[in-house]
Design an enzyme around this catalytic site. Sequence first.
Site, short mmCIF file in Angstrom:
data_model
loop_
_atom_site.label_atom_id
_atom_site.label_comp_id
_atom_site.label_asym_id
_atom_site.label_seq_id
_atom_site.Cartn_x
_atom_site.Cartn_y
_atom_site.Cartn_z
N GLU A 176 -0.50 4.81 -0.52
CA GLU A 176 -1.31 6.02 -0.79
C GLU A 176 -0.46 7.25 -0.58
O GLU A 176 0.28 7.35 0.42
CB GLU A 176 -2.54 6.03 0.12
N ASP A 215 -6.44 13.40 -25.06
CA ASP A 215 -6.54 11.98 -24.73
C ASP A 215 -5.70 11.24 -25.76
O ASP A 215 -6.13 11.00 -26.89
CB ASP A 215 -8.01 11.53 -24.79
N LYS A 254 -1.37 0.29 -24.91
CA LYS A 254 -1.73 0.20 -26.35
C LYS A 254 -0.43 0.15 -27.16
O LYS A 254 0.39 -0.72 -26.90
CB LYS A 254 -2.66 1.34 -26.71
N THR A 259 -3.42 5.67 -21.75
CA THR A 259 -3.20 4.32 -21.22
C THR A 259 -1.77 3.92 -21.54
O THR A 259 -1.14 4.49 -22.44
CB THR A 259 -4.13 3.29 -21.89
N TYR A 266 0.86 -1.19 0.00
CA TYR A 266 0.00 0.00 0.00
C TYR A 266 0.89 1.23 0.00
O TYR A 266 1.86 1.31 0.77
CB TYR A 266 -0.90 0.03 1.24
N ARG A 318 -1.15 -2.86 -18.37
CA ARG A 318 -2.47 -2.23 -18.35
C ARG A 318 -2.44 -1.12 -17.29
O ARG A 318 -2.07 -1.36 -16.14
CB ARG A 318 -3.52 -3.28 -18.01
#
Length: 422
Positions: A63, A207, A236, A233, A61, A242
């Site tokens: 954060e 984008d 691609k 992303t 974790y 991913r």
Amino acid sequence: MTSPTFWGPDFEALEQQDPEIAQLLLAELDRQRTGLQLIASENLTSPAVLAAFGSVLSNKYAEGYPGRRYYGGCEVVDRAEELAINRAKELFGAEHANVQPHSGASANLAAYAAFTKPGDKVLALSLAQGGHLTHGSPVNFSGQWFNPIHYTVRKDTEFIDYDEVRALAIEHRPRMIIAGATAYPRLVDFAIFREIADEVGAILMVDAAHFIGLVAGKAIPSPVPYADVVCFTTHKVLRGPRGGMILSKAEHAKEIDKAVFPKMQGGPLMNAVAAKAVVLKECATKPYQNYAAQVIKNAQTLAAELNTHGLRPVSGGTDTHLVLIDLQGAGVTGKEAERRCDISKITLNKNSIPYDPQPPMISSGIRVGTPSITTQGMQEAQMAEVATLIADTVKETDDNKLKAVAARVNELAAKFPAYPRA
Ligand code: DSN
């Protein structure tokens, strides 16, 4: 079943503990190896990226941001995130990078969260004309919480209608303008978008999910000098894990970081962050640049070859990694073409074409991309064969005959194996 030589001993542990899932992983590897992967938004990422993605960093974790976490024990993952951030800034010449978004849609949501308030006007290309769900679709948060205005492509050229973008911007004074698409085969003129955004005092969000890999490989112009914020992303053409990422001007850094965490996400996926660092290093190499250039050459050759089969490329061709095909001349819908392609082991997707008379679930087009087959090593010489296989499939009305096409697909794929055995 084929053997996943690149997964190493961990796979054996999985096989022993959960053979059902292990078999599915093998089946998917087999599917990727034996068919033609032509989905424009997919790629075959490297074993190094997969190793980082499937690592113990998944356990942590973290954060917050490097040096400012809400958990102890982050000294190692801090270094991974710093590497990813620095590599992203250097590769793209960006003033700021946030490498935590879980996906492209999450990155886009963060841009909305940083710059807009519910009810604000946002100007973007509609989904039906090649945009994205997050660009104001009525079924998405962007269409439900915001006030979308959509520009289109010209009916005659099927290129973005920049005059219309300017006219709509002046009429509506949007808070944010979005450039970028998921099914637009042409280059986007970021300089014009910047001019228009400045004319009306709007934030320019690009984008870049589909084409950022081509930018990373220096094969097409970059939106980074023009945009306030660039969202994308990483899986691609870029060929990473991913996930998502955001680049921005330094003046927006704080707002972007706050928008990703704590406004929108909780703990980052540190395994994905490390895998993003791995791919960013790969992208800074000459072989990756050669790859990016080849992706475009392959797409252009494929578009021309498909045209000779009566499968019309929307806008007459492509400048990028994708070709959008208008099937109306071939007398088959996108839905039926996709179904036939599934039988012949050609994986692609049905897609609306501009001014499509069919609803999206039927559609009149297919979208074809070259990222994966180029990773496999295919070049212009193979594109005539790929086009013939697509044409023979989409025009074939007898499902039994499609099995013979599948055998030809398999033969071609075997010559350019995905994840070749050592
Ligand atoms: N799903 C992606 C695509 O296929 O283009 C967009 O998010």
